[in-house]
Scaffold this motif. Structure first.
Motif, PDB file in Angstrom:
ATOM      1  N   PRO A  11       0.802  -1.232   0.000  1.00 22.35           N
ATOM      2  CA  PRO A  11       0.000   0.000   0.000  1.00 22.35           C
ATOM      3  C   PRO A  11       0.835   1.281   0.000  1.00 22.35           C
ATOM      4  O   PRO A  11       0.276   2.375  -0.028  1.00 22.35           O
ATOM      5  N   THR A  12       2.144   1.151   0.043  1.00 20.25           N
ATOM      6  CA  THR A  12       2.980   2.356   0.164  1.00 20.25           C
ATOM      7  C   THR A  12       3.351   2.890  -1.218  1.00 20.25           C
ATOM      8  O   THR A  12       3.013   2.309  -2.238  1.00 20.25           O
ATOM      9  N   SER A  13       4.130   3.963  -1.225  1.00 16.65           N
ATOM     10  CA  SER A  13       4.557   4.560  -2.491  1.00 16.65           C
ATOM     11  C   SER A  13       5.680   3.754  -3.127  1.00 16.65           C
ATOM     12  O   SER A  13       6.127   4.082  -4.227  1.00 16.65           O
ATOM     13  N   THR A  71       2.022  27.330   5.567  1.00 17.28           N
ATOM     14  CA  THR A  71       1.120  26.180   5.471  1.00 17.28           C
ATOM     15  C   THR A  71       1.426  25.292   4.271  1.00 17.28           C
ATOM     16  O   THR A  71       0.799  24.263   4.099  1.00 17.28           O
ATOM     17  N   ARG A  72       2.344  25.735   3.431  1.00 17.73           N
ATOM     18  CA  ARG A  72       2.687  24.932   2.254  1.00 17.73           C
ATOM     19  C   ARG A  72       4.197  24.854   2.124  1.00 17.73           C
ATOM     20  O   ARG A  72       4.914  25.688   2.685  1.00 17.73           O
TER      21      ARG A  72
ATOM     22  N   TRP B  35       2.045  -0.559   8.020  1.00 14.82           N
ATOM     23  CA  TRP B  35       0.954  -0.145   7.140  1.00 14.82           C
ATOM     24  C   TRP B  35      -0.307   0.251   7.890  1.00 14.82           C
ATOM     25  O   TRP B  35      -1.302   0.598   7.258  1.00 14.82           O
ATOM     26  N   ASP B  70       4.996  13.510   0.889  1.00 16.84           N
ATOM     27  CA  ASP B  70       6.130  13.201   0.006  1.00 16.84           C
ATOM     28  C   ASP B  70       5.880  13.640  -1.433  1.00 16.84           C
ATOM     29  O   ASP B  70       6.789  13.614  -2.247  1.00 16.84           O
ATOM     30  N   TYR B  71       4.639  13.998  -1.745  1.00 18.78           N
ATOM     31  CA  TYR B  71       4.260  14.405  -3.105  1.00 18.78           C
ATOM     32  C   TYR B  71       4.650  13.352  -4.145  1.00 18.78           C
ATOM     33  O   TYR B  71       5.383  13.619  -5.090  1.00 18.78           O
ATOM     34  N   VAL B  72       4.158  12.144  -3.903  1.00 15.12           N
ATOM     35  CA  VAL B  72       4.385  11.056  -4.859  1.00 15.12           C
ATOM     36  C   VAL B  72       3.081  10.781  -5.603  1.00 15.12           C
ATOM     37  O   VAL B  72       1.978  10.968  -5.064  1.00 15.12           O
ATOM     38  N   LYS B  78      -3.502   2.226  -5.971  1.00 17.42           N
ATOM     39  CA  LYS B  78      -2.936   2.441  -4.625  1.00 17.42           C
ATOM     40  C   LYS B  78      -4.043   2.825  -3.638  1.00 17.42           C
ATOM     41  O   LYS B  78      -4.041   2.402  -2.481  1.00 17.42           O
ATOM     42  N   ILE B  81      -5.901  -0.314  -2.769  1.00 19.85           N
ATOM     43  CA  ILE B  81      -5.182  -1.162  -1.795  1.00 19.85           C
ATOM     44  C   ILE B  81      -5.430  -0.629  -0.380  1.00 19.85           C
ATOM     45  O   ILE B  81      -5.730  -1.380   0.551  1.00 19.85           O
ATOM     46  N   ASN B  82      -5.336   0.685  -0.232  1.00 18.42           N
ATOM     47  CA  ASN B  82      -5.551   1.279   1.091  1.00 18.42           C
ATOM     48  C   ASN B  82      -7.016   1.204   1.518  1.00 18.42           C
ATOM     49  O   ASN B  82      -7.309   1.109   2.715  1.00 18.42           O
ATOM     50  N   ALA B 109      -4.690  22.395   1.517  1.00 15.87           N
ATOM     51  CA  ALA B 109      -3.395  22.460   2.227  1.00 15.87           C
ATOM     52  C   ALA B 109      -3.163  21.245   3.118  1.00 15.87           C
ATOM     53  O   ALA B 109      -2.786  21.375   4.285  1.00 15.87           O
ATOM     54  N   GLN B 111      -0.804  19.149   3.268  1.00 17.42           N
ATOM     55  CA  GLN B 111       0.551  19.036   3.821  1.00 17.42           C
ATOM     56  C   GLN B 111       0.650  19.821   5.124  1.00 17.42           C
ATOM     57  O   GLN B 111       1.186  19.342   6.106  1.00 17.42           O
ATOM     58  N   GLY B 112       0.088  21.026   5.115  1.00 16.51           N
ATOM     59  CA  GLY B 112       0.123  21.848   6.324  1.00 16.51           C
ATOM     60  C   GLY B 112      -0.750  21.275   7.427  1.00 16.51           C
ATOM     61  O   GLY B 112      -0.379  21.285   8.599  1.00 16.51           O
ATOM     62  N   ASN B 163       0.334   5.891   4.058  1.00 18.13           N
ATOM     63  CA  ASN B 163       1.115   4.890   3.324  1.00 18.13           C
ATOM     64  C   ASN B 163       1.661   5.397   1.996  1.00 18.13           C
ATOM     65  O   ASN B 163       2.809   5.124   1.664  1.00 18.13           O
ATOM     66  N   VAL B 164       0.828   6.097   1.242  1.00 14.23           N
ATOM     67  CA  VAL B 164       1.309   6.600  -0.057  1.00 14.23           C
ATOM     68  C   VAL B 164       2.066   7.902   0.157  1.00 14.23           C
ATOM     69  O   VAL B 164       3.182   8.074  -0.337  1.00 14.23           O
ATOM     70  N   ARG B 168       3.454  10.273   8.711  1.00  9.85           N
ATOM     71  CA  ARG B 168       3.290   9.465   9.926  1.00  9.85           C
ATOM     72  C   ARG B 168       3.523  10.297  11.182  1.00  9.85           C
ATOM     73  O   ARG B 168       4.346  11.214  11.168  1.00  9.85           O
TER      74      ARG B 168
END
Lengths: 95, 357
Positions: A11-13, A71-72, B35, B70-72, B78, B81-82, B109, B111-112, B163-164, B168
């Motif tokens: 499930p991860t990247s 915030t970004r 996970w 992580d911006y992936v 995906k 799966i989650n 936002a 990420q923030g 996960n993606v 965490r």
């Protein structure tokens, strides 16, 4: 009897981050350009102005930068500018 | 059965498959690989992931967006799966995809919201016919436990970020205390007997559209008013409680989500108050004076610095209150969910996306 082992989907990247060693800490700040990054948190500018004064008293070269908002993440252009123009960066993170 | 055949003979799955050792327990293996959110997850076998993907017509390799922090790239598979990990049924997948899409919008936002030391996390509000179709709870205990769709859709969004995106606790997630909604916080608006247009319609969507709205919110604060029978009194009661969002002296920092139950809603209905009217009244009641909010007032050192205060300041920005209706049948209670104290275009704004099948 052979049994097939269970298979799960990841499930991860699936990224394996590259292990990059840190740039060694400079022995001295003499001759280096020090970037001061204000992330737009309250009073970060006051702290950095004070710090800039102290560094300049020691004859050091200081450059100031500002993120539009904390915030970004910093815009890529700003990250690249700092990386190009500075040897060391000090960021004012907290309120 | 088709999934079993596809898992054995098909070539339908894109992503890495992890083969467990013979003696490994599947649930423990998921814990060991980091996970989970702390609760057990459903092990995402190829069969279950293929079955989950049946819930959408979107291609498994379609990129939904970039997952923070992580911006992936995050593809539909995906997310599926989650969604399996979270315990979703395939028919929930379009909602999970919409919630993920919404969380990836710059205006939210994420990420923030993740990186903050504050309590906030996405609160997921679902509107439209999909609510009945998949059996979401907009009634008794709507904000609580007990309904599979409510519980697992909110959880799936959190697991995608974990996960993606790689977010965490202790990593990019820096919350000092956090809040239990970080496991899951998802509910549906009760539209049928609401006195007002739904949140989705208010935000410009058609009444027959199904949507997901995200609000960066904290825990639930009760407003218990069993005596007010006039809308003016009840509005004052709400306003008094709303003052405490973030802290009583904080102004123009957070938005607030107000979840109103039927016995409170009927007071506004009977008096002919529209939702807009209620918002305007609350805004007018939440003009705080310098004496109330300045540093040192009330013997409390915290407060607004005198040089930043105008004579009167609004508690919230004008568009800062979000009102939804949840049908807890009887009981003169409503709920306030305070928002992240970075409301507005430079921080977070509520976002709504329509659900695609």
């Amino acid at each position: 009897m052979t049994t097939q082992n269970l298979t799960l989907l990841d499930p991860t990247s699936e990224r394996t981050p590259a292990n990059r060693s840190r740039v060694p800490r400079p022995v001295t700040l003499d001759g280096l350009t020090i970037g001061l990054l204000d992330i737009s948190k309250a009073r970060g500018n006051i702290f950095l102005t004070h710090l800039a004064g102290l560094l300049e008293q020691r004859g050091l070269n200081v450059k100031r930068y500002r993120k539009p908002t904390y915030t970004r993440v910093a815009p890529t252009d700003l990250q690249q500018t700092i990386a190009t123009e500075c040897d060391v960066v000090i960021e004012a993170l907290a309120d | 059965m088709p999934e079993k055949l596809a898992a054995r003979f098909g070539d339908g799955l894109l992503f890495r498959q992890v083969e467990l050792a013979e003696i490994e327990d599947a649930i423990e293996a998921c814990y060991a690989r980091g996970w989970t959110d702390g609760l057990p997850v459903v092990p995402p076998t190829p069969e279950l992931v293929l079955r989950m993907l049946q819930g959408t017509q979107r291609a498994p390799d379609e990129v939904v967006g970039l997952a923070p922090p992580d911006y992936v790239e995050c593809a539909v598979e995906k997310v599926a799966i989650n969604a399996v990990l979270a315990g979703c049924k395939p028919e929930y997948l379009p909602l999970v995809l919409a919630a993920v899409e919404a969380a990836f919008l710059d205006a939210f936002a994420m990420q923030g919201v993740l990186a903050t030391t504050y309590f906030s996390s996405p609160v997921v509000i679902v509107n439209g016919p999909v609510v009945q179709r998949i059996g979401m709870n907009s009634g008794i205990n709507a904000l609580g436990q007990g309904n599979r769709a409510n519980a697992t859709i909110g959880r799936a969004l959190q697991l995608v970020i974990r996960n993606v995106g790689g977010g965490r606790p202790g990593g990019v997630n820096r919350a000092v205390l956090g809040n239990p909604g970080k496991y899951t916080f998802c509910f549906a608006e009760s539209e049928e007997n609401s006195p007002w247009e739904s949140l989705a319609v208010e935000r410009g969507f058609a009444a027959e559209a199904s949507t997901v709205t995200l609000f960066a919110g904290d825990g639930v604060q009760a407003v218990m008013d069993q005596i007010s029978r006039e809308p003016e009194s009840l509005a004052r009661s709400f306003a008094a409680s709303l003052r405490t969002v973030c802290r009583t002296k904080m102004v123009q920092a957070s938005d607030a989500l107000l979840v109103i139950s039927p016995e409170h809603a009927r007071i506004f209905r009977d008096a002919g108050w529209s939702k807009t009217r209620l918002k305007e009244e609350l805004h007018a009641l939440l003009q705080l004076t310098q004496e109330e909010i300045v540093r040192g007032a009330g013997g409390i050192a915290e407060g607004m610095p005198p040089e930043m205060i105008q004579d009167v300041m609004s508690k919230f920005r004008p568009e800062g209150s979000v009102i939804v209706h949840a049908d807890g049948t009887s009981g003169m209670f409503s709920a306030i969910i305070g928002g992240w104290p970075n409301a507005g275009p430079r921080g977070t704004t509520p976002v709504t996306v329509s659900i695609k099948h």
